[in-house]
Design an enzyme around this catalytic site. Structure first.
Site, short mmCIF file in Angstrom:
data_model
loop_
_atom_site.label_atom_id
_atom_site.label_comp_id
_atom_site.label_asym_id
_atom_site.label_seq_id
_atom_site.Cartn_x
_atom_site.Cartn_y
_atom_site.Cartn_z
N ALA A 113 41.47 -1.58 66.21
CA ALA A 113 40.77 -2.27 65.12
C ALA A 113 41.63 -3.41 64.58
CB ALA A 113 40.44 -1.27 64.01
N HIS A 114 40.97 -4.44 64.13
CA HIS A 114 41.58 -5.59 63.46
C HIS A 114 42.59 -6.32 64.35
CE1 HIS A 114 39.61 -3.91 59.98
NE2 HIS A 114 40.28 -2.78 60.17
N ARG A 115 42.38 -6.24 65.68
CA ARG A 115 43.24 -6.89 66.67
C ARG A 115 44.69 -6.36 66.62
NH1 ARG A 115 40.92 -10.28 69.57
NH2 ARG A 115 42.79 -11.39 70.21
N LEU A 116 44.85 -5.14 66.18
CA LEU A 116 46.17 -4.49 66.15
C LEU A 116 46.33 -3.67 67.44
CD1 LEU A 116 46.17 -3.42 62.39
CD2 LEU A 116 47.11 -5.50 63.43
N HIS A 117 46.17 -4.31 68.56
CA HIS A 117 46.12 -3.66 69.86
C HIS A 117 47.43 -2.97 70.22
CE1 HIS A 117 42.59 -6.11 69.96
NE2 HIS A 117 43.25 -7.24 70.19
#
Length: 192
Positions: free
Chosen positions: A169-173
């Site tokens: 989520a939220h580009r917190l890969h």
């Protein structure tokens, strides 16, 4: 968590095989010629083990030409439904004739005939020309097993780097990078 990227690859590929609607073994293959001109296309993974990841192709096409000039390649598996990807980089070599013969024998007869009929990546004046070539090859091999063409073989990408990317989520890969270290692997994380 496993510290063996090949075992982790097997787990992810098995999961993709259950969820991807088409060709979970599809991978983007990136090559570059001697001048550094890049090219990328989709191919199918047809085998993998500790030695590397194998695909097959016509050795007279652009892929093979690029690899003859620059024997490094990159692979990308992207499984959108799982929100995952795997990147693999390394040197490429041609598989042994016996291995190519064994795989070619497992292909459908029409796929075998197509390997003879196609001048892969070369200009084609019309679909009818290709269909006529296919019909001629079909007649040529009507009553015999179709042998592997001398210009058709497999390539093995020996992984030096394998990155496992998991969407968060939220580009917190999450990005796990495995780098070849002698006979083993060194693992680290990358910022998203």
């Amino acid at each position: 968590m496993t510290e063996d990227p090949l075992a982790l690859f097997d787990v992810w590929l098995a999961e993709a095989s259950e969820t991807e609607p088409n060709d979970p073994n599809a991978m983007a293959l990136a090559t570059a010629n001697a001048a550094g001109q890049p090219a990328v296309r989709m191919v199918l993974l047809k085998g993998h083990d500790a030695r590397g990841f194998v695909f097959y192709t016509n050795q007279q096409g652009r892929k093979a030409s690029d690899l003859a000039e620059n024997s490094q390649a990159a692979l990308l598996f992207h499984w959108k439904s799982l929100r995952r990807q795997i990147r693999i980089e390394g040197p490429v070599s041609i598989v042994a004739d016996a291995e190519a013969d064994a795989y070619f024998a497992t292909r459908s007869r029409d796929s075998q005939l197509g390997a003879w009929a196609s001048d892969q990546s070369r200009p084609l004046d019309s679909r009818a020309t290709f269909e006529a070539r296919f019909a001629a090859v079909k007649a040529r091999f009507a009553d015999v097993e179709v042998p592997r063409p001398p210009h058709w073989s497999g390539y093995r990408v020996a992984p030096q780097r394998i990155e496992f990317w998991q969407d968060r989520a939220h580009r917190l890969h999450e990005r796990r990078l495995f780098t070849r270290d002698g006979d083993g692997w060194t693992e680290g994380l990358l910022y998203p």
